[in-house]
Design a protein around this motif. Structure first.
Motif, PDB file in Angstrom:
ATOM      1  N   LYS A  22      43.190  21.122  23.980  1.00 20.72           N
ATOM      2  CA  LYS A  22      42.890  20.091  24.976  1.00 20.72           C
ATOM      3  C   LYS A  22      42.036  19.005  24.331  1.00 20.72           C
ATOM      4  O   LYS A  22      41.126  19.298  23.568  1.00 20.72           O
ATOM      5  N   SER A  23      42.368  17.755  24.647  1.00 22.22           N
ATOM      6  CA  SER A  23      41.598  16.630  24.135  1.00 22.22           C
ATOM      7  C   SER A  23      41.386  15.632  25.275  1.00 22.22           C
ATOM      8  O   SER A  23      41.965  15.780  26.348  1.00 22.22           O
ATOM      9  N   ALA A  24      40.590  14.623  25.002  1.00 21.24           N
ATOM     10  CA  ALA A  24      40.348  13.583  26.009  1.00 21.24           C
ATOM     11  C   ALA A  24      41.644  12.856  26.358  1.00 21.24           C
ATOM     12  O   ALA A  24      41.780  12.315  27.447  1.00 21.24           O
ATOM     13  N   GLU A  25      42.621  12.862  25.435  1.00 18.83           N
ATOM     14  CA  GLU A  25      43.899  12.190  25.659  1.00 18.83           C
ATOM     15  C   GLU A  25      44.932  13.082  26.329  1.00 18.83           C
ATOM     16  O   GLU A  25      46.045  12.657  26.589  1.00 18.83           O
ATOM     17  N   GLY A  26      44.602  14.343  26.570  1.00 16.46           N
ATOM     18  CA  GLY A  26      45.546  15.293  27.154  1.00 16.46           C
ATOM     19  C   GLY A  26      45.775  16.465  26.219  1.00 16.46           C
ATOM     20  O   GLY A  26      45.042  16.665  25.259  1.00 16.46           O
ATOM     21  N   ILE A  28      47.508  18.758  23.374  1.00  9.59           N
ATOM     22  CA  ILE A  28      48.168  18.583  22.085  1.00  9.59           C
ATOM     23  C   ILE A  28      48.736  19.933  21.679  1.00  9.59           C
ATOM     24  O   ILE A  28      48.038  20.948  21.717  1.00  9.59           O
ATOM     25  N   ARG A  42      51.799  15.401  20.896  1.00 11.79           N
ATOM     26  CA  ARG A  42      51.430  15.399  22.310  1.00 11.79           C
ATOM     27  C   ARG A  42      52.337  16.404  23.015  1.00 11.79           C
ATOM     28  O   ARG A  42      53.549  16.437  22.776  1.00 11.79           O
ATOM     29  N   ARG A  87      53.545  11.048  20.554  1.00 13.21           N
ATOM     30  CA  ARG A  87      52.488  10.804  19.582  1.00 13.21           C
ATOM     31  C   ARG A  87      52.331  12.005  18.658  1.00 13.21           C
ATOM     32  O   ARG A  87      52.346  13.151  19.090  1.00 13.21           O
ATOM     33  N   TYR A  89      49.853  13.763  15.720  1.00 13.67           N
ATOM     34  CA  TYR A  89      48.466  13.815  15.283  1.00 13.67           C
ATOM     35  C   TYR A  89      48.416  14.399  13.877  1.00 13.67           C
ATOM     36  O   TYR A  89      49.033  15.443  13.628  1.00 13.67           O
ATOM     37  N   ILE A 102      41.564  13.613  15.508  1.00 11.48           N
ATOM     38  CA  ILE A 102      41.609  13.119  16.894  1.00 11.48           C
ATOM     39  C   ILE A 102      40.956  11.739  16.941  1.00 11.48           C
ATOM     40  O   ILE A 102      39.946  11.504  16.362  1.00 11.48           O
TER      41      ILE A 102
END
Length: 102
Positions: A22-26, A28, A42, A87, A89, A102
């Motif tokens: 989990k990240s601030a962008e959703g 992964i 993503r 996306r 990463y 990230i």
């Protein structure tokens, strides 16, 4: 400057499987191939938003569990004839530690 975060050990990701971070962008999806390459995308298929982390890993591709769209793990691009991308990463493995940018 890159912000690398240690997310797990390589053994924490099943071969030909994934793990979700989990990240601030959703969410992964972090994938591990049969040759221990690690890729991160993503966790949302561009077709209908299916969870790529639940897909089937084969070679350096993953097949979405909803409608069988295939995506390249190294680029996030959808395999033709379908069109789209997600996306990607950057990842790196140092010893047994897996890092995600990230």
């Amino acid at each position: 400057m890159a912000d690398w975060k240690m997310i797990c050990n390589i053994e924490d990701i099943p071969k030909l499987g994934s793990r979700v971070v989990k990240s601030a962008e959703g969410e992964i999806a972090v994938f591990r191939t049969s040759s221990d390459e690690v890729f991160a995308l993503r966790d949302k298929c561009p077709h209908k938003g299916g969870p790529l982390s639940q897909g089937i890993v084969h070679g350096t591709q993953v097949t979405c569990p909803l409608h069988s769209w295939k995506l390249h793990l190294d680029s996030g691009e959808v395999v033709a004839p379908d069109v789209g991308c997600v996306r990607r990463y950057p990842t790196r493995v140092d010893g047994n530690a897996v890092f995600l940018e990230i």
